[in-house]
Design a protein around this motif. Structure first.
Motif, PDB file in Angstrom:
ATOM      1  N   GLY A  24       0.814  -1.209   0.000  1.00 27.08           N
ATOM      2  CA  GLY A  24       0.000   0.000   0.000  1.00 27.08           C
ATOM      3  C   GLY A  24       0.847   1.259   0.000  1.00 27.08           C
ATOM      4  O   GLY A  24       0.520   2.254  -0.657  1.00 27.08           O
ATOM      5  N   PHE A  25       1.975   1.217   0.740  1.00 27.99           N
ATOM      6  CA  PHE A  25       2.877   2.367   0.786  1.00 27.99           C
ATOM      7  C   PHE A  25       3.527   2.619  -0.573  1.00 27.99           C
ATOM      8  O   PHE A  25       3.495   3.740  -1.104  1.00 27.99           O
ATOM      9  N   TRP A  26       4.114   1.574  -1.168  1.00 28.47           N
ATOM     10  CA  TRP A  26       4.824   1.745  -2.435  1.00 28.47           C
ATOM     11  C   TRP A  26       3.879   2.013  -3.598  1.00 28.47           C
ATOM     12  O   TRP A  26       4.293   2.575  -4.626  1.00 28.47           O
ATOM     13  N   LEU A  27       2.632   1.617  -3.470  1.00 25.06           N
ATOM     14  CA  LEU A  27       1.646   1.903  -4.513  1.00 25.06           C
ATOM     15  C   LEU A  27       1.528   3.407  -4.760  1.00 25.06           C
ATOM     16  O   LEU A  27       1.323   3.858  -5.890  1.00 25.06           O
ATOM     17  N   LEU A  28       1.691   4.185  -3.679  1.00 21.00           N
ATOM     18  CA  LEU A  28       1.497   5.633  -3.770  1.00 21.00           C
ATOM     19  C   LEU A  28       2.778   6.409  -4.060  1.00 21.00           C
ATOM     20  O   LEU A  28       2.707   7.532  -4.568  1.00 21.00           O
ATOM     21  N   VAL A  29       3.956   5.848  -3.720  1.00 26.83           N
ATOM     22  CA  VAL A  29       5.203   6.620  -3.776  1.00 26.83           C
ATOM     23  C   VAL A  29       5.442   7.290  -5.125  1.00 26.83           C
ATOM     24  O   VAL A  29       5.662   8.504  -5.187  1.00 26.83           O
ATOM     25  N   PRO A  30       5.407   6.575  -6.262  1.00 25.77           N
ATOM     26  CA  PRO A  30       5.675   7.256  -7.528  1.00 25.77           C
ATOM     27  C   PRO A  30       4.472   8.020  -8.088  1.00 25.77           C
ATOM     28  O   PRO A  30       4.624   8.827  -9.013  1.00 25.77           O
ATOM     29  N   VAL A  31       3.285   7.766  -7.524  1.00 23.39           N
ATOM     30  CA  VAL A  31       2.060   8.389  -8.038  1.00 23.39           C
ATOM     31  C   VAL A  31       1.822   9.757  -7.414  1.00 23.39           C
ATOM     32  O   VAL A  31       1.323  10.685  -8.086  1.00 23.39           O
ATOM     33  N   LEU A  32       2.196   9.933  -6.143  1.00 20.67           N
ATOM     34  CA  LEU A  32       1.879  11.180  -5.446  1.00 20.67           C
ATOM     35  C   LEU A  32       2.498  12.438  -6.072  1.00 20.67           C
ATOM     36  O   LEU A  32       1.839  13.489  -6.073  1.00 20.67           O
ATOM     37  N   PRO A  33       3.732  12.402  -6.608  1.00 19.25           N
ATOM     38  CA  PRO A  33       4.216  13.612  -7.295  1.00 19.25           C
ATOM     39  C   PRO A  33       3.311  14.047  -8.440  1.00 19.25           C
ATOM     40  O   PRO A  33       3.055  15.244  -8.624  1.00 19.25           O
ATOM     41  N   PHE A  34       2.806  13.083  -9.206  1.00 20.52           N
ATOM     42  CA  PHE A  34       1.891  13.410 -10.300  1.00 20.52           C
ATOM     43  C   PHE A  34       0.547  13.890  -9.745  1.00 20.52           C
ATOM     44  O   PHE A  34      -0.076  14.805 -10.305  1.00 20.52           O
ATOM     45  N   TYR A  35       0.105  13.279  -8.652  1.00 19.00           N
ATOM     46  CA  TYR A  35      -1.158  13.687  -8.026  1.00 19.00           C
ATOM     47  C   TYR A  35      -1.094  15.143  -7.582  1.00 19.00           C
ATOM     48  O   TYR A  35      -2.021  15.921  -7.834  1.00 19.00           O
ATOM     49  N   LEU A  36       0.002  15.533  -6.942  1.00 19.07           N
ATOM     50  CA  LEU A  36       0.146  16.912  -6.475  1.00 19.07           C
ATOM     51  C   LEU A  36       0.240  17.892  -7.642  1.00 19.07           C
ATOM     52  O   LEU A  36      -0.306  18.991  -7.586  1.00 19.07           O
ATOM     53  N   ARG A  37       0.923  17.485  -8.693  1.00 17.73           N
ATOM     54  CA  ARG A  37       1.063  18.376  -9.846  1.00 17.73           C
ATOM     55  C   ARG A  37      -0.252  18.514 -10.597  1.00 17.73           C
ATOM     56  O   ARG A  37      -0.639  19.622 -10.985  1.00 17.73           O
ATOM     57  N   GLU A  38      -0.954  17.417 -10.799  1.00 18.12           N
ATOM     58  CA  GLU A  38      -2.174  17.441 -11.601  1.00 18.12           C
ATOM     59  C   GLU A  38      -3.384  17.952 -10.824  1.00 18.12           C
ATOM     60  O   GLU A  38      -4.284  18.573 -11.394  1.00 18.12           O
ATOM     61  N   THR A  39      -3.421  17.694  -9.520  1.00 20.88           N
ATOM     62  CA  THR A  39      -4.581  18.085  -8.714  1.00 20.88           C
ATOM     63  C   THR A  39      -4.436  19.477  -8.130  1.00 20.88           C
ATOM     64  O   THR A  39      -5.402  20.255  -8.097  1.00 20.88           O
ATOM     65  N   TYR A  40      -3.223  19.812  -7.671  1.00 18.62           N
ATOM     66  CA  TYR A  40      -3.016  21.086  -6.981  1.00 18.62           C
ATOM     67  C   TYR A  40      -2.041  22.020  -7.699  1.00 18.62           C
ATOM     68  O   TYR A  40      -1.713  23.087  -7.170  1.00 18.62           O
ATOM     69  N   ALA A  41      -1.567  21.620  -8.899  1.00 20.82           N
ATOM     70  CA  ALA A  41      -0.669  22.446  -9.706  1.00 20.82           C
ATOM     71  C   ALA A  41       0.586  22.860  -8.940  1.00 20.82           C
ATOM     72  O   ALA A  41       1.058  23.992  -9.033  1.00 20.82           O
ATOM     73  N   CYS A  42       1.154  21.943  -8.176  1.00 19.50           N
ATOM     74  CA  CYS A  42       2.367  22.229  -7.409  1.00 19.50           C
ATOM     75  C   CYS A  42       3.596  22.149  -8.317  1.00 19.50           C
ATOM     76  O   CYS A  42       3.665  21.294  -9.203  1.00 19.50           O
ATOM     77  N   HIS A  43       4.574  23.026  -8.094  1.00 21.09           N
ATOM     78  CA  HIS A  43       5.827  22.928  -8.835  1.00 21.09           C
ATOM     79  C   HIS A  43       6.761  21.947  -8.120  1.00 21.09           C
ATOM     80  O   HIS A  43       6.486  21.499  -6.998  1.00 21.09           O
ATOM     81  N   THR A  44       7.885  21.624  -8.749  1.00 21.13           N
ATOM     82  CA  THR A  44       8.742  20.537  -8.273  1.00 21.13           C
ATOM     83  C   THR A  44       9.262  20.757  -6.860  1.00 21.13           C
ATOM     84  O   THR A  44       9.262  19.845  -6.032  1.00 21.13           O
ATOM     85  N   ALA A  45       9.741  21.976  -6.577  1.00 21.30           N
ATOM     86  CA  ALA A  45      10.284  22.252  -5.243  1.00 21.30           C
ATOM     87  C   ALA A  45       9.211  22.073  -4.173  1.00 21.30           C
ATOM     88  O   ALA A  45       9.458  21.520  -3.100  1.00 21.30           O
ATOM     89  N   ALA A  46       7.991  22.536  -4.464  1.00 19.71           N
ATOM     90  CA  ALA A  46       6.890  22.409  -3.505  1.00 19.71           C
ATOM     91  C   ALA A  46       6.514  20.949  -3.296  1.00 19.71           C
ATOM     92  O   ALA A  46       6.205  20.530  -2.169  1.00 19.71           O
ATOM     93  N   ILE A  47       6.563  20.159  -4.369  1.00 17.88           N
ATOM     94  CA  ILE A  47       6.238  18.737  -4.248  1.00 17.88           C
ATOM     95  C   ILE A  47       7.206  18.061  -3.273  1.00 17.88           C
ATOM     96  O   ILE A  47       6.803  17.273  -2.407  1.00 17.88           O
ATOM     97  N   GLY A  48       8.498  18.372  -3.413  1.00 20.86           N
ATOM     98  CA  GLY A  48       9.498  17.791  -2.523  1.00 20.86           C
ATOM     99  C   GLY A  48       9.237  18.141  -1.073  1.00 20.86           C
ATOM    100  O   GLY A  48       9.323  17.286  -0.186  1.00 20.86           O
ATOM    101  N   ILE A  49       8.908  19.400  -0.814  1.00 24.01           N
ATOM    102  CA  ILE A  49       8.656  19.840   0.562  1.00 24.01           C
ATOM    103  C   ILE A  49       7.396  19.180   1.126  1.00 24.01           C
ATOM    104  O   ILE A  49       7.377  18.720   2.273  1.00 24.01           O
ATOM    105  N   ILE A  50       6.343  19.106   0.311  1.00 20.47           N
ATOM    106  CA  ILE A  50       5.080  18.519   0.771  1.00 20.47           C
ATOM    107  C   ILE A  50       5.250  17.035   1.079  1.00 20.47           C
ATOM    108  O   ILE A  50       4.801  16.535   2.119  1.00 20.47           O
ATOM    109  N   LEU A  51       5.926  16.319   0.177  1.00 16.36           N
ATOM    110  CA  LEU A  51       6.112  14.884   0.395  1.00 16.36           C
ATOM    111  C   LEU A  51       6.999  14.598   1.601  1.00 16.36           C
ATOM    112  O   LEU A  51       6.866  13.570   2.257  1.00 16.36           O
TER     113      LEU A  51
END
Length: 425
Positions: A24-51
């Motif tokens: 369940g943990f690894w299912l989300l790991v590579p997907v969440l960066p895309f989720y944050l970018r596509e859902t909340y329009a986060c840029h790369t630096a913000a994605i790193g901080i949020i994750l």
């Protein structure tokens, strides 16, 4: 001589619970960066901080979870944290704001810290000490299998079904894992057992506890001090482990984005499968070597393929413009090298921490080990997002190779002598 039995029903249940939890943990790991970018329009630096908030909250609770599991029955705490992790998937399915997502990730990290410390320590409790290295190797292998299947499944599902459906799949895996965890019959932690041999003088003037070894001796003081939360003798190796985990965090969270950045058209989910295959194969060999006493030797050997892997990954950027086929070969050689190196080091590192601690600080040793790993991963996620925002991911992995080299030098010249002086078993 007959070997002590390793695959008991309890051990099999803890393996299954660990696999399903990490799936369940690894299912989300590579997907969440895309989720944050596509859902909340986060840029790369913000994605790193949020994750990274997940990792930060996890590492904040690890020392306390180790302390609690050394002072109270481990299984109830482990199960409670497992339930909390499962419930977080429901939260992801219902959240509507970025703030809510960040809060849920932080809570998820707290529960994750408790589950990983508890599961690892319960596993050590129920296995025979004579096969600890091998047992930890199989236990870690369940994480590797989850790493092979989870990210690949997540990336295959990404774009095919909704994010909520992916979250539901993770929750389902966790729910089945919870049933396996509940089935584990845990032993009473040594720190909670009453002393079997009270101190008293015999007729010959010798005290009855004179034959108690340092490893078996328990700390009977009920006062709270720093060494009840952190294994102080494990600080030197924690420094090496932290430097090692920084590029690891950058790789597991951003390798799919790196491949897209350099226009390398490859199935990035297969990257995790190859890494898990390398880890699985090397763990089976390394665990038995650890049981024979080759702990520092295994760790030192594991550094070389890891350093080569991060250097090779950084060079993929240049190779793709010259020969895409060569770049693809290089890209998929990296996870095999990473898997081999980390697969050799993980059971040895875990055993090293356990050997530095008395039995009644077993959970504290485990939490210190995992805390150092989490600190590095958190730094890796944040720093890689910032570096990639201003430079490219090429620089992230080149820096990672340099950090691992520094970690190796520190381990050889500082950690190994310290361990040989202070090990209890």
């Amino acid at each position: 001589m007959t070997k002590d039995r390793l695959f008991t029903p309890g051990y099999i249940c803890i393996l299954a619970a660990n696999f399903l939890f990490f799936f369940g943990f690894w299912l989300l790991v590579p997907v969440l960066p895309f989720y944050l970018r596509e859902t909340y329009a986060c840029h790369t630096a913000a994605i790193g901080i949020i994750l990274s908030c997940y990792t930060v909250s996890c590492l904040c609770v690890r020392p306390f979870s180790g302390f609690l599991m050394d002072r109270f029955p481990r299984k109830p705490i482990y199960i409670s944290c497992y339930v909390a992790c499962m419930a977080m998937f429901l939260g992801y399915m219902s959240d509507t704001t970025l703030t809510a997502f960040i809060l849920l990730r932080a809570i998820h990290g707290v529960a994750f810290g408790g589950v990983t410390v508890g599961g690892n320590t319960l596993c050590v409790d129920i296995m025979p000490s004579s096969r600890r290295g091998e047992g930890l190797g199989y236990y870690g292998l369940t994480n590797n299998i989850a790493m092979a299947l989870g990210p690949m499944a997540g990336l295959l599902l990404h774009g095919q079904i909704s994010y909520n459906s992916i979250f539901l799949a993770g929750m389902t895996a966790s729910a089945i894992g919870l049933l396996c965890a509940i089935s584990v019959k845990a032993r009473t932690p040594e720190s909670l057992r009453k002393p079997q041999h009270p101190v008293r003088n015999t007729a010959g003037g010798k005290r009855q506890d004179d034959n108690v070894t340092p490893a078996n001796r328990t700390v009977r003081s009920h006062g709270i001090s720093l060494d009840r939360f952190i294994l102080l003798k494990g600080i030197p190796v924690s420094i090496s482990l932290l430097m090692l985990s920084i590029p690891y965090g950058a790789t597991t969270n951003f390798v799919a984005m790196y491949a897209r950045e350099i226009n390398l058209d490859v199935p990035t989910g297969f990257f995790f499968t190859l890494m898990a295959a390398g880890m699985g194969a090397s763990r089976l060999v390394a665990g038995k070597k650890v049981d024979r006493g080759y702990i520092t030797q295994c760790i030192r050997f594991g550094y070389y393929p890891v350093i080569a892997a991060f250097l090779l990954l950084s060079l993929c950027r240049q190779a793709v413009s010259v020969s895409p086929a060569a770049a693809t070969t290089m890209f998929f050689t990296v996870p095999l090298l990473l898997g081999t190196g980390f697969g050799v080091m993980f059971p040895a590192m875990n055993s090293l921490y356990i050997n530095l601690a008395p039995n009644n600080q077993r959970a504290t040793a485990t939490s210190t080990y995992l805390t150092a790993w989490d600190v590095g991963i958190g730094i890796g996620i944040v720093s890689s997002g910032i570096i990639a925002q201003h430079f490219t991911f090429y620089m992230v992995y080149l820096t990672g190779a340099a950090l691992c080299t520094l970690s190796l030098l520190f381990f050889v010249h500082r950690v190994t002598p310290h361990y040989n002086r202070n090990k209890l078993r």
